[in-house]
Design a protein around this motif. Structure first.
Motif, mmCIF file in Angstrom:
data_model
loop_
_atom_site.group_PDB
_atom_site.id
_atom_site.type_symbol
_atom_site.label_atom_id
_atom_site.label_comp_id
_atom_site.label_asym_id
_atom_site.label_seq_id
_atom_site.Cartn_x
_atom_site.Cartn_y
_atom_site.Cartn_z
ATOM 1 N N CYS A 178 112.222 11.528 -90.576
ATOM 2 C CA CYS A 178 111.693 11.811 -89.765
ATOM 3 C C CYS A 178 110.235 10.863 -89.993
ATOM 4 C CB CYS A 178 110.709 13.097 -90.232
ATOM 5 S SG CYS A 178 109.230 13.445 -88.974
ATOM 6 N N ASN A 206 107.436 11.016 -83.083
ATOM 7 C CA ASN A 206 108.715 11.196 -84.735
ATOM 8 C C ASN A 206 109.843 10.850 -83.683
ATOM 9 O OD1 ASN A 206 109.313 14.101 -84.861
ATOM 10 N ND2 ASN A 206 107.393 14.516 -83.821
ATOM 11 N N ALA A 263 106.845 16.939 -87.082
ATOM 12 C CA ALA A 263 106.681 15.282 -87.418
ATOM 13 C C ALA A 263 106.479 15.852 -89.156
ATOM 14 C CB ALA A 263 105.495 15.100 -86.765
ATOM 15 N N ARG A 312 107.205 7.835 -88.402
ATOM 16 C CA ARG A 312 106.356 8.201 -87.722
ATOM 17 C C ARG A 312 106.009 7.138 -87.315
ATOM 18 N NH1 ARG A 312 103.196 12.757 -89.193
ATOM 19 N NH2 ARG A 312 101.635 12.876 -87.629
ATOM 20 N N TRP A 351 113.548 10.599 -85.775
ATOM 21 C CA TRP A 351 114.725 10.999 -87.007
ATOM 22 C C TRP A 351 116.176 10.435 -87.219
ATOM 23 C CZ3 TRP A 351 114.458 15.591 -89.757
ATOM 24 C CH2 TRP A 351 112.698 16.426 -89.953
#
Length: 352
Positions: free
Chosen positions: A114, A125, A299, A116, A127
């Protein structure tokens, strides 16, 4: 290189084990040889298009209706098919992008799945394996800032159990401020996230009560649960109302209401999933008259992943690896994952 390419939303016939171009790391990126890659609900949900607003059933229900086309099935946006999925990655750094730090080549690392991209002050966020190519391949390129070297005696497969499940669980406990002496109820305690939450809550000194199928109770007790309930039992009748400080619930579905009833006044309900179904019945009186806090967690906060690495290196947690499969057995692995007979994590091993 060889990889599993998910070609579109649908059943496991959309998983294609094939040869794809070798990834080349750009500036600020590194290339990893994938040593092991975990299997997650997230991977299956993304393939099924479960995140579409039109889906009201749990993961199993969506799998049974896998022929449905759900172009809106991503996390608020279309999934970029064709896509190499794979959110969990234990890998070895084999090269770095231009002007990168070559001293890290050869390091065994975990990838913070994850990410940011706009910093930790923003909740935006992305993935790995859902927004860009992931670890269901022999090699993967990722931002250099998202790899964490880990010094331990665990196997590659054991390390691959960590990123998504333990990161998600630790993030929920971090945001819910779980601490020593609290009474924590964890649904789905035998799954990847649930079993991680059991260990991590116990590590923080909490009293841990887990919910799972009865045949899995002994294993979950062995990793820290103080008490276990069967998933078909009357949770409110057994625990009583106003008895729990924190509920960690990634099951949701029909059992959601009971989770709020057992919370104490001022208690916290925290979730990052809904495997039994995303549409729940909420009695607003339980919510506002008891002054509850409901936390949605996707997040990850900044300390979460570095803290996990430190727990591993200090021997404060241990992996719960159920079984491994070859990468080309991914369809079998995901089918058996959906049967929910396992405890902990399943892991795929790419060709070396």
């Amino acid at each position: 290189m060889q990889a599993v390419v998910t070609t579109a939303t649908g059943g496991d016939d959309k998983l294609c084990f094939t040869t794809v171009p070798f990834p080349v790391p750009g500036k600020g990126e590194v290339l990893l040889k994938v040593l092991a890659a975990g299997v997650n609900n997230t991977d299956i949900n993304t393939r099924l298009g479960w995140y579409a607003a039109s889906v009201s059933t749990g993961t199993q229900g969506a799998a049974e209706d896998a022929t449905a086309s759900r172009p809106d099935g991503g996390w608020g946006k279309p999934t970029p098919f064709p896509l190499i999925q794979g959110t969990d990655c234990c890998g070895e750094v084999v090269s770095v992008g231009p002007a990168g730090d070559s001293s890290i080549i050869g390091s065994r690392v975990l990838v913070r799945a994850c990410m940011r991209p706009n910093g930790f002050a923003s909740m935006d966020n992305i993935w790995m394996g859902s927004d860009f190519d992931g670890a269901f391949a022999q090699f993967v390129k990722v931002p250099a800032s998202e790899i964490f070297a880990v010094d331990c005696s665990w196997t590659d497969a054991e390390l691959a159990t960590i990123p998504c499940a333990y990161g998600t669980a630790e993030n929920m406990l971090h945001r819910a401020r779980v601490s020593a002496g609290m009474r924590v109820l964890i649904s789905g305690a035998s799954g990847g996230v649930g079993s991680a939450a059991v260990q991590l809550a116990k590590r923080r000194g909490a009293e841990v009560i887990g919910i799972s199928a009865k045949g899995k109770h002994d294993i979950i007790r062995s990793i820290g649960a103080d008490r276990m309930l069967d998933r078909d039992e009357d949770v409110v009748g057994i625990l009583r109302q106003d008895s729990i400080d924190i509920v960690v619930d990634n099951v949701a579905g029909p059992g959601f209401g009971a989770m709020l009833q057992v919370l104490k006044r001022g208690g916290t309900y925290v979730s990052s999933g809904a495997i039994a179904g995303p549409i729940v019945e909420l009695d607003m009186r339980d919510f506002y008259l008891k002054n509850l806090t409901l936390l949605g967690c996707t997040a990850w906060e900044e300390p979460v992943f570095p803290d996990l690495i430190s727990y591993i290196e200090r021997g404060e947690i241990r992996p719960l690896l159920d079984r491994t499969y070859r990468l080309d057995q991914i369809a079998l692995a995901q089918r058996e994952f959906l049967e929910k007979r396992h405890v902990g994590k399943m892991v795929l091993m790419p060709p070396q």
